[in-house]
Design a protein around this motif. Structure first.
Motif, PDB file in Angstrom:
ATOM      1  N   MET A 212      23.869 -48.914 -46.372  1.00 20.74           N
ATOM      2  CA  MET A 212      24.720 -47.879 -45.830  1.00 20.74           C
ATOM      3  C   MET A 212      26.021 -48.512 -45.337  1.00 20.74           C
ATOM      4  O   MET A 212      26.026 -49.621 -44.840  1.00 20.74           O
ATOM      5  N   THR A 213      27.085 -47.782 -45.470  1.00 21.35           N
ATOM      6  CA  THR A 213      28.382 -48.323 -45.081  1.00 21.35           C
ATOM      7  C   THR A 213      28.725 -47.939 -43.653  1.00 21.35           C
ATOM      8  O   THR A 213      28.059 -47.122 -43.031  1.00 21.35           O
ATOM      9  N   ASP A 214      29.813 -48.534 -43.176  1.00 19.19           N
ATOM     10  CA  ASP A 214      30.293 -48.215 -41.829  1.00 19.19           C
ATOM     11  C   ASP A 214      31.418 -47.187 -41.873  1.00 19.19           C
ATOM     12  O   ASP A 214      32.209 -47.096 -40.947  1.00 19.19           O
ATOM     13  N   TRP A 215      31.524 -46.444 -42.959  1.00 20.82           N
ATOM     14  CA  TRP A 215      32.582 -45.446 -43.087  1.00 20.82           C
ATOM     15  C   TRP A 215      32.323 -44.274 -42.150  1.00 20.82           C
ATOM     16  O   TRP A 215      31.185 -43.964 -41.801  1.00 20.82           O
ATOM     17  N   ALA A 216      33.387 -43.582 -41.798  1.00 23.42           N
ATOM     18  CA  ALA A 216      33.273 -42.398 -40.946  1.00 23.42           C
ATOM     19  C   ALA A 216      32.903 -41.184 -41.795  1.00 23.42           C
ATOM     20  O   ALA A 216      33.170 -41.145 -43.003  1.00 23.42           O
ATOM     21  N   GLN A 217      32.300 -40.223 -41.137  1.00 24.40           N
ATOM     22  CA  GLN A 217      31.974 -38.968 -41.814  1.00 24.40           C
ATOM     23  C   GLN A 217      33.256 -38.204 -42.109  1.00 24.40           C
ATOM     24  O   GLN A 217      34.120 -38.071 -41.256  1.00 24.40           O
ATOM     25  N   HIS A 218      33.361 -37.679 -43.324  1.00 26.15           N
ATOM     26  CA  HIS A 218      34.437 -36.768 -43.683  1.00 26.15           C
ATOM     27  C   HIS A 218      33.797 -35.418 -43.957  1.00 26.15           C
ATOM     28  O   HIS A 218      32.784 -35.340 -44.639  1.00 26.15           O
ATOM     29  N   GLY A 219      34.382 -34.380 -43.422  1.00 29.98           N
ATOM     30  CA  GLY A 219      33.792 -33.055 -43.518  1.00 29.98           C
ATOM     31  C   GLY A 219      32.928 -32.793 -42.294  1.00 29.98           C
ATOM     32  O   GLY A 219      32.641 -33.695 -41.505  1.00 29.98           O
ATOM     33  N   SER A 220      32.564 -31.548 -42.119  1.00 30.20           N
ATOM     34  CA  SER A 220      31.789 -31.175 -40.934  1.00 30.20           C
ATOM     35  C   SER A 220      30.688 -30.201 -41.311  1.00 30.20           C
ATOM     36  O   SER A 220      30.709 -29.602 -42.385  1.00 30.20           O
ATOM     37  N   PHE A 221      29.736 -30.061 -40.401  1.00 30.28           N
ATOM     38  CA  PHE A 221      28.661 -29.083 -40.574  1.00 30.28           C
ATOM     39  C   PHE A 221      28.105 -28.725 -39.205  1.00 30.28           C
ATOM     40  O   PHE A 221      28.262 -29.464 -38.238  1.00 30.28           O
ATOM     41  N   SER A 222      27.465 -27.589 -39.148  1.00 28.57           N
ATOM     42  CA  SER A 222      26.652 -27.225 -37.986  1.00 28.57           C
ATOM     43  C   SER A 222      25.402 -26.552 -38.520  1.00 28.57           C
ATOM     44  O   SER A 222      25.421 -25.920 -39.587  1.00 28.57           O
ATOM     45  N   LEU A 223      24.313 -26.742 -37.809  1.00 25.50           N
ATOM     46  CA  LEU A 223      23.022 -26.163 -38.188  1.00 25.50           C
ATOM     47  C   LEU A 223      22.425 -25.465 -36.979  1.00 25.50           C
ATOM     48  O   LEU A 223      22.442 -26.016 -35.871  1.00 25.50           O
ATOM     49  N   CYS A 224      21.865 -24.279 -37.193  1.00 27.94           N
ATOM     50  CA  CYS A 224      21.126 -23.627 -36.112  1.00 27.94           C
ATOM     51  C   CYS A 224      20.145 -22.623 -36.716  1.00 27.94           C
ATOM     52  O   CYS A 224      20.402 -22.014 -37.752  1.00 27.94           O
ATOM     53  N   TRP A 225      19.002 -22.510 -36.044  1.00 34.46           N
ATOM     54  CA  TRP A 225      18.009 -21.512 -36.449  1.00 34.46           C
ATOM     55  C   TRP A 225      18.446 -20.155 -35.951  1.00 34.46           C
ATOM     56  O   TRP A 225      18.870 -20.009 -34.813  1.00 34.46           O
ATOM     57  N   GLN A 226      18.319 -19.165 -36.798  1.00 34.29           N
ATOM     58  CA  GLN A 226      18.430 -17.758 -36.410  1.00 34.29           C
ATOM     59  C   GLN A 226      17.181 -17.097 -36.969  1.00 34.29           C
ATOM     60  O   GLN A 226      17.150 -16.698 -38.132  1.00 34.29           O
ATOM     61  N   GLY A 227      16.136 -17.069 -36.150  1.00 34.36           N
ATOM     62  CA  GLY A 227      14.863 -16.543 -36.625  1.00 34.36           C
ATOM     63  C   GLY A 227      14.307 -17.429 -37.726  1.00 34.36           C
ATOM     64  O   GLY A 227      14.161 -18.640 -37.559  1.00 34.36           O
TER      65      GLY A 227
END
Length: 144
Positions: A1-16
């Motif tokens: 695995m590299t030491d690069w930064a994350q590009h792009g974003s996400f969020s996760l959440c349960w809704q039922g």
């Protein structure tokens, strides 16, 4: 695995019974790796049904703010998808911003439809409604 930064974003959440995933920006492989890691935590929290079976759930991918991803990011996103199926995902719907994005993910969507019910939705609300038709309710106060 590299030491690069994350590009792009996400969020996760349960809704039922629905895992709502919101994607943004242009993804690299680190974004896909982090998405998979965070999703595993949520799948583990969801637990099992009586009898020890995985509880079925659906994925709504809200990609209206997503610009795309590197080939490596898409390859690793597929591993997240396959693992999701192993952890109870039975249906998925994507909400994409343009026809270009639909073309970009078409091969993944075709593969996805071999493992789970798949649908392309015009909006998040339409996606939630489609998942509800599959028996996966997006809010804990939803009734059958």
């Amino acid at each position: 695995m590299t030491d690069w930064a994350q590009h792009g974003s996400f969020s996760l959440c349960w809704q039922g019974d629905v895992l709502l995933a919101r994607y943004g920006g242009t993804w690299n492989d680190i974004a896909s790796r982090n998405l998979h890691r965070e999703a595993r935590k949520l799948w583990a929290q969801r637990g099992l049904q009586a009898g020890g079976q995985v509880r079925p759930w659906g994925l709504l991918s809200d990609a209206l703010e997503w610009e795309g991803g590197t080939p490596e990011a898409l390859q690793l996103w597929w591993k997240f998808f396959e693992d999701g199926v192993r952890h109870g995902m039975v249906a998925v719907t994507d909400v994409l911003p343009t026809q270009f994005h639909e073309t970009m993910v078409k091969s993944l969507a075709d593969r996805a439809s071999q493992l789970a019910l798949y649908h392309l939705s015009p909006s998040v609300d339409a996606g939630m409604a489609w998942l509800a038709q599959q028996g996966l309710h997006g809010h804990s106060d939803a009734t059958d």
